[in-house]
Design a protein around this motif. Sequence first.
Motif, PDB file in Angstrom:
ATOM      1  N   ALA A 186     -25.831 -11.090   7.489  1.00  0.00           N
ATOM      2  CA  ALA A 186     -25.992  -9.637   7.584  1.00  0.00           C
ATOM      3  C   ALA A 186     -24.870  -8.881   6.892  1.00  0.00           C
ATOM      4  N   ALA A 187     -23.653  -9.418   6.900  1.00  0.00           N
ATOM      5  CA  ALA A 187     -22.517  -8.715   6.277  1.00  0.00           C
ATOM      6  C   ALA A 187     -22.665  -8.618   4.771  1.00  0.00           C
ATOM      7  N   ASN A 188     -23.515  -9.453   4.174  1.00  0.00           N
ATOM      8  CA  ASN A 188     -23.702  -9.424   2.725  1.00  0.00           C
ATOM      9  C   ASN A 188     -25.101  -8.979   2.324  1.00  0.00           C
ATOM     10  N   ALA A 189     -25.863  -8.395   3.242  1.00  0.00           N
ATOM     11  CA  ALA A 189     -27.201  -7.892   2.948  1.00  0.00           C
ATOM     12  C   ALA A 189     -27.100  -6.673   2.033  1.00  0.00           C
ATOM     13  N   LEU A 190     -28.165  -6.400   1.290  1.00  0.00           N
ATOM     14  CA  LEU A 190     -28.139  -5.266   0.372  1.00  0.00           C
ATOM     15  C   LEU A 190     -27.987  -3.932   1.099  1.00  0.00           C
ATOM     16  N   ASP A 191     -28.372  -3.862   2.358  1.00  0.00           N
ATOM     17  CA  ASP A 191     -28.203  -2.612   3.088  1.00  0.00           C
ATOM     18  C   ASP A 191     -26.799  -2.490   3.685  1.00  0.00           C
ATOM     19  N   ASP A 192     -25.940  -3.468   3.416  1.00  0.00           N
ATOM     20  CA  ASP A 192     -24.547  -3.427   3.866  1.00  0.00           C
ATOM     21  C   ASP A 192     -23.750  -2.635   2.841  1.00  0.00           C
ATOM     22  N   TYR A 193     -23.424  -1.390   3.173  1.00  0.00           N
ATOM     23  CA  TYR A 193     -22.691  -0.513   2.260  1.00  0.00           C
ATOM     24  C   TYR A 193     -21.386  -0.109   2.920  1.00  0.00           C
ATOM     25  N   GLU A 194     -20.309  -0.188   2.139  1.00  0.00           N
ATOM     26  CA  GLU A 194     -18.991   0.186   2.655  1.00  0.00           C
ATOM     27  C   GLU A 194     -18.170   0.763   1.515  1.00  0.00           C
ATOM     28  N   GLU A 195     -17.356   1.742   1.806  1.00  0.00           N
ATOM     29  CA  GLU A 195     -16.415   2.259   0.821  1.00  0.00           C
ATOM     30  C   GLU A 195     -15.128   2.620   1.522  1.00  0.00           C
ATOM     31  N   GLY A 196     -14.034   2.592   0.776  1.00  0.00           N
ATOM     32  CA  GLY A 196     -12.762   2.918   1.395  1.00  0.00           C
ATOM     33  C   GLY A 196     -11.614   2.844   0.417  1.00  0.00           C
ATOM     34  N   THR A 197     -10.416   2.923   0.962  1.00  0.00           N
ATOM     35  CA  THR A 197      -9.196   2.849   0.171  1.00  0.00           C
ATOM     36  C   THR A 197      -8.442   1.589   0.571  1.00  0.00           C
ATOM     37  N   PHE A 198      -7.511   1.167  -0.270  1.00  0.00           N
ATOM     38  CA  PHE A 198      -6.668   0.022   0.021  1.00  0.00           C
ATOM     39  C   PHE A 198      -5.360   0.198  -0.738  1.00  0.00           C
ATOM     40  N   THR A 199      -4.393  -0.627  -0.432  1.00  0.00           N
ATOM     41  CA  THR A 199      -3.112  -0.590  -1.129  1.00  0.00           C
ATOM     42  C   THR A 199      -2.980  -1.844  -1.966  1.00  0.00           C
ATOM     43  N   SER A 200      -2.631  -1.663  -3.212  1.00  0.00           N
ATOM     44  CA  SER A 200      -2.404  -2.776  -4.125  1.00  0.00           C
ATOM     45  C   SER A 200      -0.963  -2.696  -4.618  1.00  0.00           C
ATOM     46  N   THR A 201      -0.406  -3.835  -4.986  1.00  0.00           N
ATOM     47  CA  THR A 201       0.996  -3.915  -5.408  1.00  0.00           C
ATOM     48  C   THR A 201       1.089  -4.525  -6.797  1.00  0.00           C
ATOM     49  N   LEU A 202       1.948  -3.958  -7.643  1.00  0.00           N
ATOM     50  CA  LEU A 202       2.205  -4.473  -8.982  1.00  0.00           C
ATOM     51  C   LEU A 202       3.404  -5.403  -8.923  1.00  0.00           C
ATOM     52  N   THR A 203       3.262  -6.620  -9.438  1.00  0.00           N
ATOM     53  CA  THR A 203       4.369  -7.571  -9.433  1.00  0.00           C
ATOM     54  C   THR A 203       4.522  -8.219 -10.802  1.00  0.00           C
ATOM     55  N   GLY A 204       5.737  -8.670 -11.077  1.00  0.00           N
ATOM     56  CA  GLY A 204       6.040  -9.409 -12.294  1.00  0.00           C
ATOM     57  C   GLY A 204       6.173 -10.883 -11.964  1.00  0.00           C
ATOM     58  N   GLY A 205       5.753 -11.743 -12.874  1.00  0.00           N
ATOM     59  CA  GLY A 205       5.767 -13.175 -12.617  1.00  0.00           C
ATOM     60  C   GLY A 205       7.151 -13.772 -12.468  1.00  0.00           C
ATOM     61  N   SER A 206       8.140 -13.249 -13.199  1.00  0.00           N
ATOM     62  CA  SER A 206       9.481 -13.835 -13.107  1.00  0.00           C
ATOM     63  C   SER A 206      10.563 -12.819 -12.787  1.00  0.00           C
ATOM     64  N   GLY A 207      10.220 -11.534 -12.640  1.00  0.00           N
ATOM     65  CA  GLY A 207      11.204 -10.524 -12.274  1.00  0.00           C
ATOM     66  C   GLY A 207      10.554  -9.327 -11.632  1.00  0.00           C
ATOM     67  N   ASN A 208      11.110  -8.904 -10.489  1.00  0.00           N
ATOM     68  CA  ASN A 208      10.614  -7.741  -9.751  1.00  0.00           C
ATOM     69  C   ASN A 208      11.794  -6.936  -9.243  1.00  0.00           C
ATOM     70  N   PRO A 209      11.608  -5.638  -9.126  1.00  0.00           N
ATOM     71  CA  PRO A 209      12.670  -4.832  -8.511  1.00  0.00           C
ATOM     72  C   PRO A 209      12.695  -5.079  -7.005  1.00  0.00           C
ATOM     73  N   GLY A 210      13.726  -4.606  -6.335  1.00  0.00           N
ATOM     74  CA  GLY A 210      13.827  -4.753  -4.888  1.00  0.00           C
ATOM     75  C   GLY A 210      12.676  -4.089  -4.152  1.00  0.00           C
ATOM     76  N   THR A 211      12.232  -2.932  -4.636  1.00  0.00           N
ATOM     77  CA  THR A 211      11.104  -2.230  -4.039  1.00  0.00           C
ATOM     78  C   THR A 211       9.920  -2.363  -4.981  1.00  0.00           C
ATOM     79  N   LYS A 212       8.862  -2.992  -4.512  1.00  0.00           N
ATOM     80  CA  LYS A 212       7.685  -3.179  -5.361  1.00  0.00           C
ATOM     81  C   LYS A 212       6.894  -1.889  -5.469  1.00  0.00           C
ATOM     82  N   ILE A 213       6.120  -1.770  -6.537  1.00  0.00           N
ATOM     83  CA  ILE A 213       5.345  -0.570  -6.808  1.00  0.00           C
ATOM     84  C   ILE A 213       3.970  -0.705  -6.168  1.00  0.00           C
ATOM     85  N   ASN A 214       3.629   0.256  -5.299  1.00  0.00           N
ATOM     86  CA  ASN A 214       2.316   0.300  -4.679  1.00  0.00           C
ATOM     87  C   ASN A 214       1.439   1.284  -5.430  1.00  0.00           C
TER      88      ASN A 214
END
Length: 139
Positions: free
Chosen positions: A2-30
Amino acid sequence: AAANALDDYEEGTFTSTLTGGSGNPGTKINTTYARYTKVGNTVNFWISFENFDSSSYSGRVDVEGLPFTHSNSTLRVVTQCAQYNLFSWSAAEYLSGVLEPNGTKVVIYRIRSNTGWDDPSWNNGAGKYLWVNGTYTTG
């Protein structure tokens, strides 16, 4: 199910983070902006990192924190990417993102004429922008 049925509709916001493979600042960018729409098992997403400082970043470029886990270990859906002032650039290059198998991460690659895919070259400093959007499937 049921969670993947075509009548299952959802929308929203989320937080994503940008990272570097070998170097990142102390505070990551959201994310400045991150939204998704899920219909059945199909997820569309839009991510925006705007006017940030990329100092101390190096290596691979990862966008972490998609709202749902990508379902396939072999099919890697390519996403669309755009940037402003973030990477050293030439006219014969463009960006593409690939979803991590069975994960919640997009890896950004530089594609150049007559060469393979590789990591973009960070242009460190202030006033950087990155936009990523795409579609993938869940379980």
